[in-house]
Design a protein around this motif. Structure first.
Motif, PDB file in Angstrom:
ATOM      1  N   SER A  44     -31.865  19.879  -7.451  1.00 42.63           N
ATOM      2  CA  SER A  44     -30.852  20.932  -7.393  1.00 42.63           C
ATOM      3  C   SER A  44     -30.543  21.273  -5.939  1.00 42.63           C
ATOM      4  O   SER A  44     -31.361  21.080  -5.046  1.00 42.63           O
ATOM      5  N   MET A  45     -29.324  21.782  -5.736  1.00 42.72           N
ATOM      6  CA  MET A  45     -28.882  22.146  -4.401  1.00 42.72           C
ATOM      7  C   MET A  45     -28.023  23.396  -4.493  1.00 42.72           C
ATOM      8  O   MET A  45     -27.214  23.538  -5.412  1.00 42.72           O
ATOM      9  N   THR A  46     -28.219  24.284  -3.541  1.00 42.65           N
ATOM     10  CA  THR A  46     -27.365  25.460  -3.392  1.00 42.65           C
ATOM     11  C   THR A  46     -26.726  25.403  -2.021  1.00 42.65           C
ATOM     12  O   THR A  46     -27.408  25.185  -1.018  1.00 42.65           O
ATOM     13  N   ALA A  67     -23.588  15.226  -4.437  1.00 42.77           N
ATOM     14  CA  ALA A  67     -24.869  15.540  -5.091  1.00 42.77           C
ATOM     15  C   ALA A  67     -24.720  15.523  -6.606  1.00 42.77           C
ATOM     16  O   ALA A  67     -25.601  15.026  -7.317  1.00 42.77           O
ATOM     17  N   ALA A  68     -23.602  16.030  -7.105  1.00 42.82           N
ATOM     18  CA  ALA A  68     -23.370  16.009  -8.554  1.00 42.82           C
ATOM     19  C   ALA A  68     -23.272  14.570  -9.060  1.00 42.82           C
ATOM     20  O   ALA A  68     -23.726  14.266 -10.165  1.00 42.82           O
ATOM     21  N   ALA A  69     -22.716  13.678  -8.242  1.00 45.75           N
ATOM     22  CA  ALA A  69     -22.632  12.260  -8.618  1.00 45.75           C
ATOM     23  C   ALA A  69     -24.027  11.647  -8.754  1.00 45.75           C
ATOM     24  O   ALA A  69     -24.228  10.714  -9.523  1.00 45.75           O
ATOM     25  N   PHE A  70     -24.979  12.201  -8.020  1.00 44.46           N
ATOM     26  CA  PHE A  70     -26.366  11.750  -8.116  1.00 44.46           C
ATOM     27  C   PHE A  70     -27.101  12.426  -9.275  1.00 44.46           C
ATOM     28  O   PHE A  70     -28.289  12.216  -9.452  1.00 44.46           O
ATOM     29  N   GLY A  71     -26.399  13.261 -10.014  1.00 44.88           N
ATOM     30  CA  GLY A  71     -27.004  13.928 -11.156  1.00 44.88           C
ATOM     31  C   GLY A  71     -27.686  15.237 -10.817  1.00 44.88           C
ATOM     32  O   GLY A  71     -28.435  15.779 -11.623  1.00 44.88           O
ATOM     33  N   TRP A  72     -27.450  15.761  -9.639  1.00 44.67           N
ATOM     34  CA  TRP A  72     -28.070  17.011  -9.228  1.00 44.67           C
ATOM     35  C   TRP A  72     -27.362  18.210  -9.865  1.00 44.67           C
ATOM     36  O   TRP A  72     -26.172  18.169 -10.150  1.00 44.67           O
TER      37      TRP A  72
END
Length: 193
Positions: A44-46, A67-72
């Motif tokens: 996860s990332m903020t 990051a979302a493309a990496f599934g995060w």
């Protein structure tokens, strides 16, 4: 390993569909990386976005969609001038400030002239178009489509007098600092832009 994501982007052909296809290719290429993440299989990332200029809209949106493309699991908390990025009309007219930017090819005395922000913005918009780079609007749509939680700080909405209906569909409103802090505390990566 080679994929369509490695292919150069045609300056006139970049579109939301092209971006989605590139993101899909990235997702397929990194599926093995997901196995190396934490216990539940998801990092996860903020990101805290505080600036509302054209050049500062790109970093949080590019990092978030990647990051979302990496599934995060990704949250971008927009506060103060960062809310302009989420505002449908203001995001289409973000400016680039030439003053105080050491990378600008002009001295501050010239950059401070009244029309120079418009000149700098026009130059950047031309580069974006010529390079086939996604617009801020396209990056917002892509990020939302990929499940990025684009959040608008409630205190700033009230302070600046924003109308929540003027944000892009899919933007999360009513988020306070406590919620943002909780996500940051639990996130693997925290960034302030």
């Amino acid at each position: 390993m080679s994929s369509d994501a490695d292919a150069p982007v045609d300056a006139g052909a970049a579109s939301v569909e092209d971006l989605r296809a590139q993101v899909q290719a990235l997702q397929e290429d990194v599926s093995d990386l997901r196995e190396a993440t934490d216990d539940d299989g998801q990092k996860s990332m903020t990101i805290i976005a505080t600036k509302g200029t054209l050049d500062m809209a790109y970093p949080p949106l590019i990092l978030a969609s990647t990051a979302a493309a990496f599934g995060w699991d990704v949250v971008v908390f927009h506060t103060f001038w960062g809310l302009d990025i989420l505002h449908e009309e203001k995001s289409k007219n973000l400016k680039l400030s030439a003053v105080g930017n050491p990378s600008m090819p002009m001295p501050n005395a010239v950059a401070a002239l009244p029309f120079m922000d418009s000149v700098a913005t026009s130059m950047m918009e031309k580069k974006i178009q010529e390079n086939g780079t996604a617009t801020v609007e396209e990056l917002i749509e892509t990020s939302l489509d990929m499940g990025v939680d684009l959040q608008a700080c409630q205190m700033t909405i009230e302070l600046m007098g924003y109308d929540e209906a003027e944000f892009y569909d899919g933007v999360t409103t009513g988020v306070g600092a406590a919620t943002a802090l909780q996500h940051m505390a639990d996130a693997d990566v925290q960034l302030m832009i």
